[in-house]
Scaffold this active site. Structure first.
Site, PDB file in Angstrom:
ATOM      1  N   ASP A 346      59.914  22.132  -7.018  1.00  0.00           N
ATOM      2  CA  ASP A 346      59.525  21.051  -6.532  1.00  0.00           C
ATOM      3  C   ASP A 346      59.166  20.513  -5.562  1.00  0.00           C
ATOM      4  OD1 ASP A 346      59.305  18.008  -8.044  1.00  0.00           O
ATOM      5  OD2 ASP A 346      60.561  17.390  -6.643  1.00  0.00           O
ATOM      6  N   GLU A 375      55.049  22.944  -5.691  1.00  0.00           N
ATOM      7  CA  GLU A 375      54.211  21.854  -5.423  1.00  0.00           C
ATOM      8  C   GLU A 375      53.792  22.542  -3.823  1.00  0.00           C
ATOM      9  OE1 GLU A 375      54.441  17.678  -7.766  1.00  0.00           O
ATOM     10  OE2 GLU A 375      56.012  19.144  -6.755  1.00  0.00           O
TER      11      GLU A 375
END
Ligand code: CA
Length: 664
Positions: A346, A375
């Site tokens: 994340d 990400e």
């Protein structure tokens, strides 16, 4: 002592010095050598360790229960090397609980289960003392990872435990639990497979489970209150979440059930990816990090407040040696103890490049096929040199690590910050080059004009498998909601056509395809953009849609099989893509067409042509003379052929994909 800290440390003399060692600041703190374990149990005694370099005093309190009640014993820990404190407590403590408490600058920082608890009581406030080997399900030692040739073979399916099984139509008994993924033979009311049988039938290779470590937002003592959360609020990074177990009050249960889930998925031929959220903690001041080494694990502003690159109130400092080591050890722990096969980071852009590279290098020693992606961005600007962050633009410095392509995603569906704005799927021109960029896998390709690609001004992937190809995920609207919100005057059947067109781009991209759970049966989320804590009525997948949208499901399944059977769609190598993937000249806007030629990647088919038409009219596309066999046409996939078509032009229907081949 002030002057000679490092010399003392290297000589090991600090073991003799009780009390506080003076450091000029957290940047001076020594790194704990060896394992970061904080509790080592044997039936004769239990050893406790805590890294807390600036502590004046550290205590361990022992409890009979996981929550409530008073400590029955308190032990003072002794300072040792590397800022780590120790105590050995005699007797069999199996089944008891513990907390640490650190005194710094004359104040007690408050009880914490430590930063590396492996088992906790209900609510995650106390560590649990147990022998982890007792949590292994039958046959765990024989658990084997499913075969995987290389990253180009991967197709990821992202799911949330509760979305996937909570609806009555799932036919699953252990709704919203890890065990849901162990139940075979479950069916929708219409008799179609759900659960793990559904995943197997669909043909994906990796199941990515949303945060499943212990997070704080769900009250584990009140599970009957029907709460829902994605779980991006980490509490204990190295313990499974209690609310997904059948009994969060018994520390061994969640551990065993998590392992049962992994075991069942492995048996079904599916690898398991854990969504990890090391970039922030749910609570900063009250976190285990702050209660053991205040100011060390986070990036702090000069005024003493927390930097906020996560957008969640704090950001961790992976560049600090102990935070880096912590992340590496945590990943290795999930691989060894729980047999996890991959990690989705994340807000990976909050972390530094060296940490991500070290994680990959160490994880590959355990499993050479481990799959690590993230990400490549942050929520806000992190308090760290941008050139040193694991951002998408810096992927060249992280070979083997994979990033999501927002270029392809938003070129298809529209920008993340405006649900009403459409793009290619909505019939908006000008997105074609960004789609080509995504088809090629974000590598430099002579036919992709970076001037006309959204977001990125240069190709950022060294290999096509460094790019995740997707159109939707748990974030933002799901695809059906987005199409409903962004396509003007949506006609009957149009949503289905555009949905299939979008996933054709995803599943024929040279990047690694990623599907959001339920898209394959046209799930919706009632138009909710950010459903992180929306009720089940918004997030649950209604499995009756599988029968209602049988042709959609068949298309997804067919495309997955097509990709698996045809290496041309997953060449896995940038030079091969540049050599074999040629974009065709197309005059019409809203059309992207390309050819995979010369038995690309050893494909049985000599030439393959893929045409994506987001236009509202049928379009003839020049492909060269000859006879072609259609395998994808008008929303149907059939590798055995859907009839022949004759060049030099092939006509592709409105809002649809056409895939044809020549020569086998
Ligand atoms: Ca929890």
């Amino acid at each position: 002592m002030l002057m000679a800290t490092s010399a003392l440390l290297s000589a090991g003399l600090l073991t003799a010095c009780r009390g506080r060692v003076a450091y000029t600041g957290p940047e001076d703190y020594p790194v704990r050598k060896g394992s970061l374990s904080e509790m080592d149990y044997t039936p004769r005694s239990t050893e406790f360790h805590l890294w807390s370099p600036a502590a004046e005093e550290v205590q361990v309190q022992l409890y009979e229960t996981g929550a409530g009640g008073d400590a029955f014993e308190t032990h003072t820990m002794a300072p040792g090397r590397d800022g780590t404190w120790h105590v050995r407590v005699k007797g069999d403590l199996q089944g008891k609980y513990y907390t640490f408490n650190v005194k710094e600058d004359g104040s007690w920082l408050g009880e914490t289960p430590g930063i590396f608890a492996k088992a906790v009581g209900i609510g995650g406030q106390r560590g649990a003392i147990l022998d982890l080997s007792g949590t292994d399900p039958d046959g765990w030692a024989l658990d084997r990872k499913p075969e995987l040739g290389g990253p180009e073979e991967i197709i990821v399916y992202e799911m949330h435990h509760r979305d996937f099984s909570i609806h009555a139509s799932s036919g699953i008994r252990n709704k919203g639990k890890f065990l849901a993924l162990t139940e075979e033979g479950t069916k929708s009311p219409e008799g179609l497979p759900t659960g793990i049988d559904h995943l197997k039938d669909l043909g994906v290779t990796h199941v990515h489970i949303l945060p499943s470590f212990d997070f704080s937002s769900i009250d584990e003592t009140a599970l009957d209150r029907n709460r829902y959360n994605w779980g991006y609020d980490p509490l204990n990074y190295n313990v499974p979440e209690g609310s997904y177990s059948t009994d969060p009050s018994r520390p061994g249960i969640r551990i065993r059930e998590f392992k049962q889930m992994v075991q069942a998925l492995h048996r079904a031929g599916l690898r398991v990816v854990l969504d990890v959220v090391y970039n922030h903690t749910s609570n900063a001041r009250g976190s285990a990090f702050e209660k053991t080494a205040p100011g060390y694990f986070y990036r702090m502003k000069p005024d003493g407040t927390f930097a906020n690159g996560s957008g969640c109130g704090n950001e961790t400092a992976s560049e600090r040696p102990m935070m880096r080591k912590y992340m590496v050890e945590s990943v290795l722990y999930w691989m060894r103890e729980y047999h996890i096969d991959g990690f989705r980071f994340d807000l990976m852009g909050v972390h530094d490049i060296a940490t991500m590279n070290e994680i990959l290098a160490e994880a590959r020693k355990v499993d050479p096929q481990v799959f690590i992606y993230g990400e490549g961005w942050a929520a806000e600007t992190p308090l760290h040199d941008g050139a040193d962050l694991a951002m998408k633009a810096n992927m060249a410095q992280m070979p083997g690590i994979v990033a999501f392509s927002d270029e392809l995603r938003d070129a298809l569906r529209g920008p993340w910050d405006d649900d009403a704005k459409g793009a290619f799927l909505a019939g908006k021109t000008g997105e074609e080059e960004s789609i080509k960029f995504g088809i090629a896998g974000a590598i430099a390709h002579p036919q992709v004009d970076m001037e006309r690609v959204n977001y990125s001004d240069q190709a950022w992937a060294g290999q096509p498998t460094q790019m995740m190809s997707y159109v939707s995920c748990h974030d933002d609207m799901c695809l059906t909601d987005r199409l409903t919100a962004s396509v003007a005057d949506l006609q009957p059947g149009e949503l289905e056509r555009l949905d299939l067109l979008a996933q054709t781009a995803v599943l024929t991209s040279q990047g690694v395809p990623f599907l959001f759970s339920g898209e394959e049966i046209l799930r919706d989320k009632k138009g909710v953009h950010n459903s992180y804590r929306s009720p089940d009525s918004v997030n649950a997948i209604d499995w009756s849609r599988k029968a209602r949208h049988a042709s959609v499901y068949a298309y997804y399944k067919g495309l997955i099989a097509l990709r698996k059977h045809h290496p041309a769609f997953r060449l896995g190598d940038a030079d091969l893509v540049r050599r074999h993937l040629e974009f065709l000249p197309v005059e019409e806007p809203l059309v992207v067409a390309y050819r995979l030629s010369g038995h690309a990647g050893g494909d049985a088919w000599k030439e393959i042509v893929v045409i994506l038409n987001a236009g509202r009219k049928a379009v003839p596309v020049p492909v060269g003379a000859g006879t072609y066999t259609a395998v994808v046409r008008d929303g149907v996939v059939d590798e055995n052929g859907l009839g022949t078509m004759t060049g030099p032009e092939l006509t592709v229907s409105p809002e649809s994909a056409l895939i044809v081949f020549q020569g086998n």
